[in-house]
Design an enzyme around this catalytic site. Structure first.
Site, mmCIF file in Angstrom:
data_model
loop_
_atom_site.group_PDB
_atom_site.id
_atom_site.type_symbol
_atom_site.label_atom_id
_atom_site.label_comp_id
_atom_site.label_asym_id
_atom_site.label_seq_id
_atom_site.Cartn_x
_atom_site.Cartn_y
_atom_site.Cartn_z
ATOM 1 N N LYS A 147 -3.632 15.948 78.395
ATOM 2 C CA LYS A 147 -2.880 14.695 78.521
ATOM 3 C C LYS A 147 -1.381 14.987 78.578
ATOM 4 O O LYS A 147 -0.873 15.827 77.812
ATOM 5 C CB LYS A 147 -3.196 13.789 77.330
ATOM 6 C CG LYS A 147 -2.531 12.413 77.376
ATOM 7 C CD LYS A 147 -3.020 11.562 76.212
ATOM 8 C CE LYS A 147 -2.401 10.172 76.212
ATOM 9 N NZ LYS A 147 -2.958 9.322 75.136
ATOM 10 N N SER A 193 -4.753 5.022 76.300
ATOM 11 C CA SER A 193 -3.756 5.594 77.174
ATOM 12 C C SER A 193 -4.200 6.888 77.831
ATOM 13 O O SER A 193 -3.611 7.329 78.801
ATOM 14 C CB SER A 193 -2.463 5.834 76.378
ATOM 15 O OG SER A 193 -2.633 6.783 75.353
ATOM 16 N N SER A 202 -6.782 5.255 71.985
ATOM 17 C CA SER A 202 -6.422 5.796 73.292
ATOM 18 C C SER A 202 -7.373 6.849 73.824
ATOM 19 O O SER A 202 -7.353 7.149 75.014
ATOM 20 C CB SER A 202 -5.009 6.389 73.247
ATOM 21 O OG SER A 202 -4.038 5.373 73.173
#
Length: 472
Positions: A90, A164, A188
């Site tokens: 990420k 996210s 997330s």
């Protein structure tokens, strides 16, 4: 709330999970594959998709193949636990020499060192592929808050990917990599896992170092793992979970599952919220009926959990994001996504009195929840109560996001761990997922139950004790 995402023939789209870590390792050991062959497959798969919002940057093809060749030639590499296994990271987590953008180009910087948790993967022989997309500044659960291409769920129908950690879930669901590193502060990691039909594991906070992660809310942040199966989660977690004296939040892993019945807490059906989504409700209740035949069931009220969750965005914890991003908000507000900017600015309204009042309220709720763990081992709830299309989220960004976090917002506030377990599709072809929540440091028990639900043996767990002891 949901939309029909079935194709013309009524066949649902969904994840196309690629080879597992075990399968990749077997191919590398047996000679039918190699790290270079695996890297070639990954590069081809990513190139075939083009810019679909999964990756923000990838290692150029020739460099990726060269890195795979270097792993092949590393002395003793074939004995490494992740020999030549590709993965994504990420883009809020540092990889040396690669821009960390947090999906905000004006914020980007190039780190000199790699986050320790990622470095452990590299040391274990894993092959870094690239940085995955995210809701900007890791603020959001829907995947639409990015200036880059907005990703979509693998289930089609213009469904959101979730966030996210949107790109991390997609990279696994598309079969490009067997696992990806994500984060989970308020859901997330678990929400995009649910929306793309993969496993999302948010371990107990402190077990995986957060050094090298740009904080969202530092007191709540947690690195997480996306994977196609529990065995892959086990293998990755056993590498990443290790002592880091530079991480002030670090703590040791809890005990392994000792065997015997797992007491499963289920909320009264009347306390479950599906936001008018009858298909999602029917799917989850059908799963519960199966679970009730297989497990020791304890009825547990969700009230204290939901009360804690309400504190996250309706309380002063949103102000914690300004510890990291307050100066950037003041200096370059126009560089921030409008919805994210609105959330950041809301943090300016809270006082120290508000913070202490919320901390005291949270402590009361923690004490109430702690008593519940005396009677259950794992709490099972939906991961998400409904799904949304991209258009729906853009029309109502805050409301939709709140609904997506209904079952996840309270997790880190109450010091819980969570596993999002994919269960298939609803009657109209959308993904549904169960979330297994455990008290801090009961990670192994939750993963055991997740494997049972997925009818998956946990061969890796039996051998993991010695690996963990070697790391400490």
């Amino acid at each position: 709330m949901g939309s029909d995402v079935r194709g013309d023939q009524g066949i649902s789209r969904g994840p196309s999970i690629g080879p597992s870590i075990a399968e990749i390792l077997d191919s590398h050991a047996g000679g039918t594959g190699s790290p270079v062959k695996t890297a070639t497959r990954v590069a081809d798969a990513i190139a075939a998709r083009g810019d679909d919002g999964t990756w923000l940057s990838t290692v150029p093809r020739d460099e990726l193949l060269a890195a795979a060749a270097a792993i092949e030639s590393r002395p003793g590499a074939r004995t490494l636990p992740l020999y030549g296994v590709p993965f994504g990271v990420k883009d809020s987590i540092d990889v040396a020499g690669v821009p960390t953008t947090l999906s905000c180009p004006d914020y980007a910087y190039i780190p000199e060192t790699t986050a320790p948790a990622v470095q452990r993967l590299l040391d274990a022989g894993a092959l870094y592929v690239g940085k995955t997309n995210l809701d900007q500044f890791a603020t959001g659960l829907n995947g639409t808050r990015t200036p880059y291409t907005v990703p979509r769920s693998v289930f089609g129908g213009e469904l959101i990917s979730g966030g996210s950690s949107s790109g991390s879930a997609l990279a696994v669901a598309l079969g490009q990599v067997p696992f990806a590193v994500a984060t989970d502060t308020a859901g997330s990691g678990r929400v995009p896992a649910a929306l793309n039909g993969v496993v999302g594991f948010k371990p107990s906070r402190g077990l995986i170092s957060t050094v090298g992660l740009v904080p969202a809310c530092k007191s709540l942040d947690c690195l997480s793992v996306m994977a196609g199966c529990i065995d892959d989660v086990d293998r990755v977690f056993d590498v990443m979970a290790a002592r880091d004296d530079a991480d002030s939040w670090y703590r040791d892993r809890g005990p392994r599952y000792a065997g015997g019945p797992i007491r499963v807490g289920l909320p009264p059906v009347a306390e479950l919220e599906f936001f008018g989504d009858d298909a999602m409700r029917a799917a989850h209740l059908g799963f519960r009926e199966q679970l009730e035949r297989q497990a020791v069931i304890v009825e547990v009220s969700l009230a204290p959990f939901l009360a804690a969750g309400a504190l996250l965005y309706q309380g002063p914890w949103v102000a914690e994001r300004l510890v990291e991003f307050g100066d950037f908000l003041a200096e370059k507000p126009d560089s921030i996504h409008p919805v994210v900017r609105e959330i950041f600015r809301s943090g300016l309204t809270y006082t120290a009195v508000d913070a202490f009042a919320a901390l005291q309220k949270l402590q009361d709720l923690k004490a109430e929840v702690a008593r519940l763990w005396q009677h259950m081992d794992i709490l099972v709830v939906p991961t998400i109560g409904t799904t949304f299309t991209v258009e729906q989220v853009l029309d109502r960004p805050i409301d939709c996001n709140t609904m997506l976090g209904h079952y996840t917002h309270f997790g880190n506030l109450l010091d819980l761990l969570g596993v999002a377990v994919p269960l298939g599709v609803t009657s109209d072809g959308r993904p549904y997922s169960a979330m297994l929540l455990g008290n801090a440091l009961s990670d192994d028990t939750a993963l055991t139950l997740a494997a049972q639900i997925l009818d998956e043996p946990r061969a890796a767990a039996a051998a993991a004790d010695s690996a963990v002891k070697e790391q400490v």
